[in-house]
Design a protein around this motif. Structure first.
Motif, PDB file in Angstrom:
ATOM      1  N   ASN A  85       0.824  -1.203   0.000  1.00  0.00           N
ATOM      2  CA  ASN A  85       0.000   0.000   0.000  1.00  0.00           C
ATOM      3  C   ASN A  85       0.862   1.257   0.000  1.00  0.00           C
ATOM      4  O   ASN A  85       0.461   2.296  -0.529  1.00  0.00           O
ATOM      5  N   GLY A  86       2.018   1.162   0.602  1.00  0.00           N
ATOM      6  CA  GLY A  86       2.925   2.302   0.610  1.00  0.00           C
ATOM      7  C   GLY A  86       3.429   2.665  -0.773  1.00  0.00           C
ATOM      8  O   GLY A  86       3.876   3.782  -1.009  1.00  0.00           O
ATOM      9  N   LEU A  87       3.359   1.718  -1.711  1.00  0.00           N
ATOM     10  CA  LEU A  87       3.758   1.994  -3.085  1.00  0.00           C
ATOM     11  C   LEU A  87       2.640   2.660  -3.871  1.00  0.00           C
ATOM     12  O   LEU A  87       2.789   2.941  -5.054  1.00  0.00           O
ATOM     13  N   GLY A  88       1.503   2.890  -3.216  1.00  0.00           N
ATOM     14  CA  GLY A  88       0.375   3.491  -3.910  1.00  0.00           C
ATOM     15  C   GLY A  88      -0.411   2.487  -4.724  1.00  0.00           C
ATOM     16  O   GLY A  88      -1.152   2.851  -5.635  1.00  0.00           O
ATOM     17  N   CYS A 230       4.943  14.439   3.972  1.00  0.00           N
ATOM     18  CA  CYS A 230       4.398  13.147   4.386  1.00  0.00           C
ATOM     19  C   CYS A 230       2.925  12.984   4.051  1.00  0.00           C
ATOM     20  O   CYS A 230       2.351  11.918   4.300  1.00  0.00           O
ATOM     21  N   THR A 231       2.300  14.010   3.501  1.00  0.00           N
ATOM     22  CA  THR A 231       0.899  13.870   3.104  1.00  0.00           C
ATOM     23  C   THR A 231       0.761  13.101   1.799  1.00  0.00           C
ATOM     24  O   THR A 231      -0.340  12.695   1.432  1.00  0.00           O
ATOM     25  N   LYS A 232       1.885  12.893   1.087  1.00  0.00           N
ATOM     26  CA  LYS A 232       1.866  12.168  -0.174  1.00  0.00           C
ATOM     27  C   LYS A 232       2.318  10.729   0.048  1.00  0.00           C
ATOM     28  O   LYS A 232       3.376  10.486   0.632  1.00  0.00           O
ATOM     29  N   GLU A 233       1.527   9.800  -0.443  1.00  0.00           N
ATOM     30  CA  GLU A 233       1.773   8.388  -0.168  1.00  0.00           C
ATOM     31  C   GLU A 233       3.078   7.909  -0.776  1.00  0.00           C
ATOM     32  O   GLU A 233       3.832   7.151  -0.155  1.00  0.00           O
ATOM     33  N   ALA A 237       6.468   6.375   1.228  1.00  0.00           N
ATOM     34  CA  ALA A 237       7.008   5.042   0.938  1.00  0.00           C
ATOM     35  C   ALA A 237       8.510   5.059   0.723  1.00  0.00           C
ATOM     36  O   ALA A 237       9.180   4.049   0.953  1.00  0.00           O
ATOM     37  N   THR A 238       9.041   6.204   0.292  1.00  0.00           N
ATOM     38  CA  THR A 238      10.477   6.268  -0.010  1.00  0.00           C
ATOM     39  C   THR A 238      11.257   7.111   0.990  1.00  0.00           C
ATOM     40  O   THR A 238      12.469   7.277   0.829  1.00  0.00           O
TER      41      THR A 238
END
Length: 586
Positions: A85-88, A230-233, A237-238
């Motif tokens: 999920n962290g990869l979008g 950090c509001t962007k998934e 993730a990275t």
């Protein structure tokens, strides 16, 4: 009496229409829900839509074979889901297969190489000191309150060593369990000194250099922190990728209010493998509610005592340490004094589920488990489209053959069967479209096979009923009583047959995993719908058609011609002979 009989006949007459109206309302309601949800087509599985399927096998360390158990495997699945999920990635599937395998299905549109790297590595858990933190939206870092404790700790929990619950009641975080998350912080305190307040000197503004033993962040790290959103998934993730355990890094975490915060973190002070065990416990002694207890190994106890001793001398937020799993902060307790007992208890704003989740994460960081990549199957969208097309063609051919047989053998009666098949197909399509977003059901190739097999099962139910009706006509009865007399026996046979089919599908669903479950699920669903359609559509429709002259008269194209069926002469009641008249003797 006549009025009563008329009312009863009217009731019987209205029943077929009532059943037909009911199933029509159900179809309209489900179709409306499908369009309202925006999902007008069934969700396709990896083998039809294209994507990557990864099979991972759990491998324990030497002497730790018992580590492969259901609890640890479920925790691994949870962590891998977080990674994917962290990869979008949307609509990815992570599930266990057997007792030591995990299947990860990732749909098309995802970097398969990056996904394999994410799910194929062992979870990394670290305890890192917090150097700086602030809201990802640009808010200021949490400042100490009048009591010297953080006023906006991301997690809203505290940690004690569990030695004396009564002694912790003096701390503001535990004095009022009902306090809001904005006034509680995570604290790591020595239970014997928990009632002490930080000195006035501790209330000075934090400086990035006061890192609790960590080196001052360099310009490059400060620049990365300033740019971190950090509001962007995809950014979360990275964040911190490539940082070693011995290096400071940046990270993201979510606070108790659901807001994302960003961090500068120092080098890892305690490794996840230093946690011997962690459990979620309902603490009723001090009224702390659900807590998470940690027990450290011998070496871990010393490391934990050292870092908590250093952090206890700092001011918020640099008296906090971050529990970091796979680069994401999952908890950030604050420290008031060194904990030297080798045990700690995190308490605060937990419910049972959140406490269990954190305990699982802490435990998994210490699991002696790694995963090896057994197989990777990549299906292109073009290949998936070809498989779907082939499945649909096979289904169309099977349906066409069934229809031709019905037309040839049952003639006019076959239109009732065809209409019933259409209703069953409509319900199946709409329900499958709705099940995608609700329970994550994906239509894969075995599921398509299950739908094709269901065509025969559904047609078999119609044939059973039609043959019962024709048997009654062969006995010399007219159509309307034949329809009613045939129904109880046909109903019994249909229910028994569908029960056996559903039972087989249920057993197959339970004992198998992966794609075979798609076949079993579809077979079970269509079997249930077969019962619904036969009871609420086929039987009422045949009852109404039996009142039409075309069918009631036994037209040769109706499929119910008594002559063609070899019917006996109509049953007639024989009149009992009257007794001979008695003659009067003279």
């Amino acid at each position: 009496m006549a009025a009563l009989k008329k009312g009863r006949n009217a009731s019987v007459t209205s029943k077929p229409w009532r059943s037909l109206a009911l199933i029509l309302i159900a179809i309209v309601a489900l179709t409306g829900g499908m369009f309202a949800s925006g999902h007008t087509t069934p969700r396709l599985g990896i083998d039809l839509a294209g994507g990557t399927s990864i099979t991972l096998a759990a491998v324990p360390e030497a002497g730790q074979e018992s580590a492969i158990n259901k609890t640890n495997m479920d925790t691994a699945v949870s962590i891998m889901e977080r990674r994917v999920n962290g990869l979008g990635v949307s609509e990815a599937e992570v599930q266990t297969q057997g007792d030591r395998n995990i299947i990860v299905n990732i749909p098309k549109g995802t970097n398969s190489k990056q996904a394999r790297e994410q799910v194929g590595t062992t979870a990394k858990l670290y305890f890192r000191p917090v150097i700086a933190t602030e809201l990802a939206e640009g808010g200021a870092a949490p400042q100490p309150s009048a009591t010297g404790e953080p006023s906006a700790s991301p997690s809203g929990d505290k940690v004690t060593d569990g030695a004396s619950q009564e002694a912790t009641d003096g701390s503001p975080a535990s004095a009022d369990p009902s306090a809001s998350a904005t006034t509680q912080g995570r604290a790591v305190t020595d239970a014997l000194k928990a009632d002490e307040s930080p000195s006035a000197t501790d209330k000075a503004s934090p400086s990035p250099s006061a890192t609790g033993g960590a080196a001052e962040p360099d310009a490059k790290l400060q620049e990365a922190y300033a740019k971190l959103d950090c509001t962007k998934e995809d950014v979360r993730a990275t964040a911190g990728d490539g940082a070693k355990a011995t290096d400071p890094t940046v990270a993201c975490g979510q606070n108790a209010q659901g807001q994302w915060q960003k961090y500068i973190l120092g080098p890892a002070a305690v490794d996840g493998t230093d946690v011997d065990e962690a459990d979620a416990v309902l603490n009723t002694t001090s009224g702390a509610g659900w807590t998470v207890t940690m027990k450290f190994t011998g070496g871990g106890s010393k490391k934990f005592a050292d870092i908590t001793g250093q952090l206890a001398q700092k001011q918020s937020p640099q008296n906090q340490f971050a529990i970091v799993l796979d680069g994401e902060v999952v908890s950030d307790p604050y420290v008031r004094q060194a904990l030297t007992g080798g045990n700690a208890e995190i308490s605060g704003n937990f419910n049972q589920q959140s406490a269990q989740d954190l305990a699982n994460m802490l435990s998994y960081g210490a699991l002696p488990l790694t995963f090896r990549e057994d197989s990777v199957t990549t299906v292109t969208a073009a290949l998936g489209g070809e498989q779907l097309e082939a499945g649909l063609i096979a289904g169309a051919i099977g349906l066409a053959l069934v229809i031709l047989y019905l037309l040839f053998y049952y003639r006019g009666l076959s239109f009732i069967a065809i209409a019933s098949l259409g209703v069953s197909a409509a319900l199946t399509y709409v329900i499958m479209s709705l099940l995608g977003p609700t329970i994550g059901f994906a239509l894969n190739l075995p599921a398509v096979c299950g739908a094709i097999v269901a065509i025969g099962i559904t047609a078999d139910s119609f044939i059973v009923y039609f043959e019962r009706v024709r048997d009654e006509i062969r006995e010399g009865r007219s159509l309307r009583p034949s329809v009613e007399r045939a129904w109880p026996r046909a109903r019994r046979t249909i229910l028994v047959s569908d029960f056996v089919s559903f039972l087989a599908a249920a057993v197959l669903f339970v004992v198998t995993v992966g794609k075979v479950q798609g076949f079993a699920f579809t077979l079970g669903l269509t079997t249930v719908l077969d019962v619904v359609v036969v009871f609420l559509f086929t039987k009422p429709l045949l009852t109404l058609m039996a009142r039409r002259k075309f069918f009631a008269s036994g037209h040769k194209w109706s499929g119910l011609d008594p002559k063609a069926l070899g019917a006996k002469p109509p049953l007639r009641r024989t009149r009992r002979p009257s007794a001979p008249a008695q003659t009067k003797e003279a």
